[in-house]
Design an enzyme around this catalytic site. Sequence first.
Site, PDB file in Angstrom:
ATOM      1  N   HIS A  44       0.844  -1.177  -0.068  1.00  0.00           N
ATOM      2  CA  HIS A  44      -0.035  -0.102  -0.067  1.00  0.00           C
ATOM      3  C   HIS A  44       0.709   1.403  -0.072  1.00  0.00           C
ATOM      4  O   HIS A  44       1.546   1.318   0.872  1.00  0.00           O
ATOM      5  CB  HIS A  44      -0.993  -0.034   1.292  1.00  0.00           C
ATOM      6  CG  HIS A  44      -1.784   1.079   1.510  1.00  0.00           C
ATOM      7  ND1 HIS A  44      -1.876   1.724   2.666  1.00  0.00           N
ATOM      8  CD2 HIS A  44      -2.976   1.483   0.508  1.00  0.00           C
ATOM      9  CE1 HIS A  44      -2.655   2.857   2.506  1.00  0.00           C
ATOM     10  NE2 HIS A  44      -3.296   2.749   1.485  1.00  0.00           N
ATOM     11  N   ARG A  45       0.747   2.138  -1.006  1.00  0.00           N
ATOM     12  CA  ARG A  45       1.507   3.210  -1.189  1.00  0.00           C
ATOM     13  C   ARG A  45       3.009   2.799  -1.255  1.00  0.00           C
ATOM     14  O   ARG A  45       3.740   3.552  -0.657  1.00  0.00           O
ATOM     15  CB  ARG A  45       1.385   4.486  -0.147  1.00  0.00           C
ATOM     16  CG  ARG A  45      -0.184   4.547  -0.220  1.00  0.00           C
ATOM     17  CD  ARG A  45      -0.210   5.776   0.744  1.00  0.00           C
ATOM     18  NE  ARG A  45      -1.992   5.890   1.455  1.00  0.00           N
ATOM     19  CZ  ARG A  45      -2.285   6.362   2.551  1.00  0.00           C
ATOM     20  NH1 ARG A  45      -1.598   7.316   3.144  1.00  0.00           N
ATOM     21  NH2 ARG A  45      -3.532   6.263   2.686  1.00  0.00           N
ATOM     22  N   GLU A  71       0.785  -0.406  -4.644  1.00  0.00           N
ATOM     23  CA  GLU A  71      -0.537   0.502  -4.840  1.00  0.00           C
ATOM     24  C   GLU A  71       0.155   2.047  -4.879  1.00  0.00           C
ATOM     25  O   GLU A  71       1.112   2.118  -4.374  1.00  0.00           O
ATOM     26  CB  GLU A  71      -1.270   0.195  -3.767  1.00  0.00           C
ATOM     27  CG  GLU A  71      -2.640   0.747  -3.647  1.00  0.00           C
ATOM     28  CD  GLU A  71      -2.760   2.265  -3.334  1.00  0.00           C
ATOM     29  OE1 GLU A  71      -3.781   2.949  -3.392  1.00  0.00           O
ATOM     30  OE2 GLU A  71      -1.914   2.629  -2.476  1.00  0.00           O
ATOM     31  N   ASP A  73      -1.044   6.137  -5.647  1.00  0.00           N
ATOM     32  CA  ASP A  73      -1.908   7.141  -6.022  1.00  0.00           C
ATOM     33  C   ASP A  73      -1.681   8.350  -6.875  1.00  0.00           C
ATOM     34  O   ASP A  73      -0.663   8.887  -6.830  1.00  0.00           O
ATOM     35  CB  ASP A  73      -2.185   8.041  -4.396  1.00  0.00           C
ATOM     36  CG  ASP A  73      -2.972   6.987  -3.646  1.00  0.00           C
ATOM     37  OD1 ASP A  73      -3.845   6.361  -3.866  1.00  0.00           O
ATOM     38  OD2 ASP A  73      -1.786   6.763  -2.483  1.00  0.00           O
ATOM     39  N   HIS A  86      -0.359  10.884  -2.198  1.00  0.00           N
ATOM     40  CA  HIS A  86      -1.769  10.418  -1.824  1.00  0.00           C
ATOM     41  C   HIS A  86      -2.752  11.583  -1.481  1.00  0.00           C
ATOM     42  O   HIS A  86      -3.842  11.641  -1.812  1.00  0.00           O
ATOM     43  CB  HIS A  86      -1.665   9.719  -0.484  1.00  0.00           C
ATOM     44  CG  HIS A  86      -2.724   9.113   0.242  1.00  0.00           C
ATOM     45  ND1 HIS A  86      -3.608   9.900   1.082  1.00  0.00           N
ATOM     46  CD2 HIS A  86      -3.709   8.177  -0.064  1.00  0.00           C
ATOM     47  CE1 HIS A  86      -4.629   9.225   1.571  1.00  0.00           C
ATOM     48  NE2 HIS A  86      -4.826   8.271   0.675  1.00  0.00           N
ATOM     49  N   GLU A 149      -4.315   3.949  -8.267  1.00  0.00           N
ATOM     50  CA  GLU A 149      -5.387   4.774  -7.753  1.00  0.00           C
ATOM     51  C   GLU A 149      -5.602   5.968  -8.522  1.00  0.00           C
ATOM     52  O   GLU A 149      -4.548   6.709  -8.299  1.00  0.00           O
ATOM     53  CB  GLU A 149      -5.609   4.497  -6.443  1.00  0.00           C
ATOM     54  CG  GLU A 149      -6.879   5.505  -6.203  1.00  0.00           C
ATOM     55  CD  GLU A 149      -6.917   5.367  -4.426  1.00  0.00           C
ATOM     56  OE1 GLU A 149      -6.404   4.939  -3.636  1.00  0.00           O
ATOM     57  OE2 GLU A 149      -7.884   6.424  -4.053  1.00  0.00           O
ATOM     58  N   LYS A 151      -6.728   9.290  -7.514  1.00  0.00           N
ATOM     59  CA  LYS A 151      -6.977  10.250  -6.265  1.00  0.00           C
ATOM     60  C   LYS A 151      -7.538  11.397  -6.728  1.00  0.00           C
ATOM     61  O   LYS A 151      -7.316  12.281  -7.329  1.00  0.00           O
ATOM     62  CB  LYS A 151      -5.725  10.327  -5.497  1.00  0.00           C
ATOM     63  CG  LYS A 151      -6.019  11.026  -3.962  1.00  0.00           C
ATOM     64  CD  LYS A 151      -6.929   9.815  -3.272  1.00  0.00           C
ATOM     65  CE  LYS A 151      -6.317   8.872  -2.486  1.00  0.00           C
ATOM     66  NZ  LYS A 151      -7.191   7.909  -1.721  1.00  0.00           N
ATOM     67  N   ASP A 276       0.456  -1.957   4.461  1.00  0.00           N
ATOM     68  CA  ASP A 276       1.685  -1.342   4.602  1.00  0.00           C
ATOM     69  C   ASP A 276       2.894  -1.957   4.995  1.00  0.00           C
ATOM     70  O   ASP A 276       3.856  -1.760   4.670  1.00  0.00           O
ATOM     71  CB  ASP A 276       1.448  -0.099   5.613  1.00  0.00           C
ATOM     72  CG  ASP A 276       0.438   1.040   5.588  1.00  0.00           C
ATOM     73  OD1 ASP A 276      -0.014   0.773   4.500  1.00  0.00           O
ATOM     74  OD2 ASP A 276       0.180   1.694   6.339  1.00  0.00           O
TER      75      ASP A 276
HETATM   76  O1  G3P Z   1      -5.962   0.595  -2.314  1.00  0.00           O
HETATM   77  C1  G3P Z   1      -6.738   0.957  -1.466  1.00  0.00           C
HETATM   78  C2  G3P Z   1      -6.419   2.189  -0.565  1.00  0.00           C
HETATM   79  O2  G3P Z   1      -5.412   2.817  -1.152  1.00  0.00           O
HETATM   80  C3  G3P Z   1      -7.371   3.146  -0.527  1.00  0.00           C
HETATM   81  O3  G3P Z   1      -7.208   4.208   0.549  1.00  0.00           O
HETATM   82  O4  G3P Z   1      -6.698   6.270   1.314  1.00  0.00           O
HETATM   83  O5  G3P Z   1      -4.998   4.529   1.210  1.00  0.00           O
HETATM   84  O6  G3P Z   1      -5.724   5.530  -1.071  1.00  0.00           O
HETATM   85  P1  G3P Z   1      -6.016   5.315   0.600  1.00  0.00           P
HETATM   86 CA    CA Z   2      -4.586   4.609  -2.358  1.00  0.00          CA
END
Ligand code: G3P
Ligand code: CA
Length: 286
Positions: A44-45, A71, A73, A86, A149, A151, A276
């Site tokens: 994640h990120r 992942e 943004d 993000h 993603e 955003k 994470d």
């Molecule tokens: O992959 C899903 C997740 O990234 C969504 O939440 O806020 O971390 O972008 P956020």
């Molecule tokens: Ca995200």
Amino acid sequence: MSAVLKKLMFSSLIGISIGSALFAPNAEAEEPAAKPKKVDIIAHRGASGYAPENTMAAFEKALQMKADYIELDVQMSKDGELVIIHDTTVNRTTDIDSELPVAVKNLTLAELRKLDAGSFFAPQFAGERIPTFEEVLDRYKGKIGMLIELKEPARYPGIEEKVSAALKERRMDKPKNGKIIVQSFDFNSVYKIHQLLPSMPTGVLTSKAADLTDAKLKEFSGYAKYVNTNLKNVTADPTLVPRIHALGMKITPWTVRSRDEVSPLLKAGVDGIVTDFPDYVPKKVR
Ligand code: G3P
Ligand code: CA
């Protein structure tokens, strides 16, 4: 009783007991242990528990940790360049010198690139920059999957076209050319990506249980391959994963930040885990 007779009786008893064990109709056959379902690990990120989110350092760490996907943004600078960050403001994750919120869309790429996007996390990451989308695509194409993603895309008119063009230019819009998924909380944007890149897997993001009714899921299945929701919605509703699967879609819930969140998701039968900490997902299910 003679010694010979005793021996004969003993052997017959052994024979009877082995025979019963082998042929008794009620003997319990041991079930082979079911193979655990493999899940995709989505950093994640990037591996943002170990390095500053959405930086090359976090993506590199995810690659080293053998995650299946990173992942990231995507947003857009004032001069129309796609950048990876993000928040819609730069204040939390950079060294911008401002008490007031500074929007990503109000800075040019050159201004964004001057910012330090690493030292907010730890001093050893000082000098990390906000990456561009193209830089990430070029570095990781064919090396790791990407869960991209968009955003708050409504802030950035034309972002879907730019993302599509960057993927097409690199021939990354065909599923056979790597694991690439585009997702957003903005359903119109997901629909638009589906129109622009029909063979690209897309994902609908939502944290609302009200978006997870049968009717809504059916609607999503018209243009999305994934319904990615908060992990709380998965543990609260055991019917969710089967309902998503029944419509031919997959689910990769988010965001695992503690080891004990993993097992309930595996039991629920999810297809991937957004985390994470990629090492929190046990090796046997990778
Ligand atoms: O992959 C899903 C997740 O990234 C969504 O939440 O806020 O971390 O972008 P956020
Ligand atoms: Ca995200």
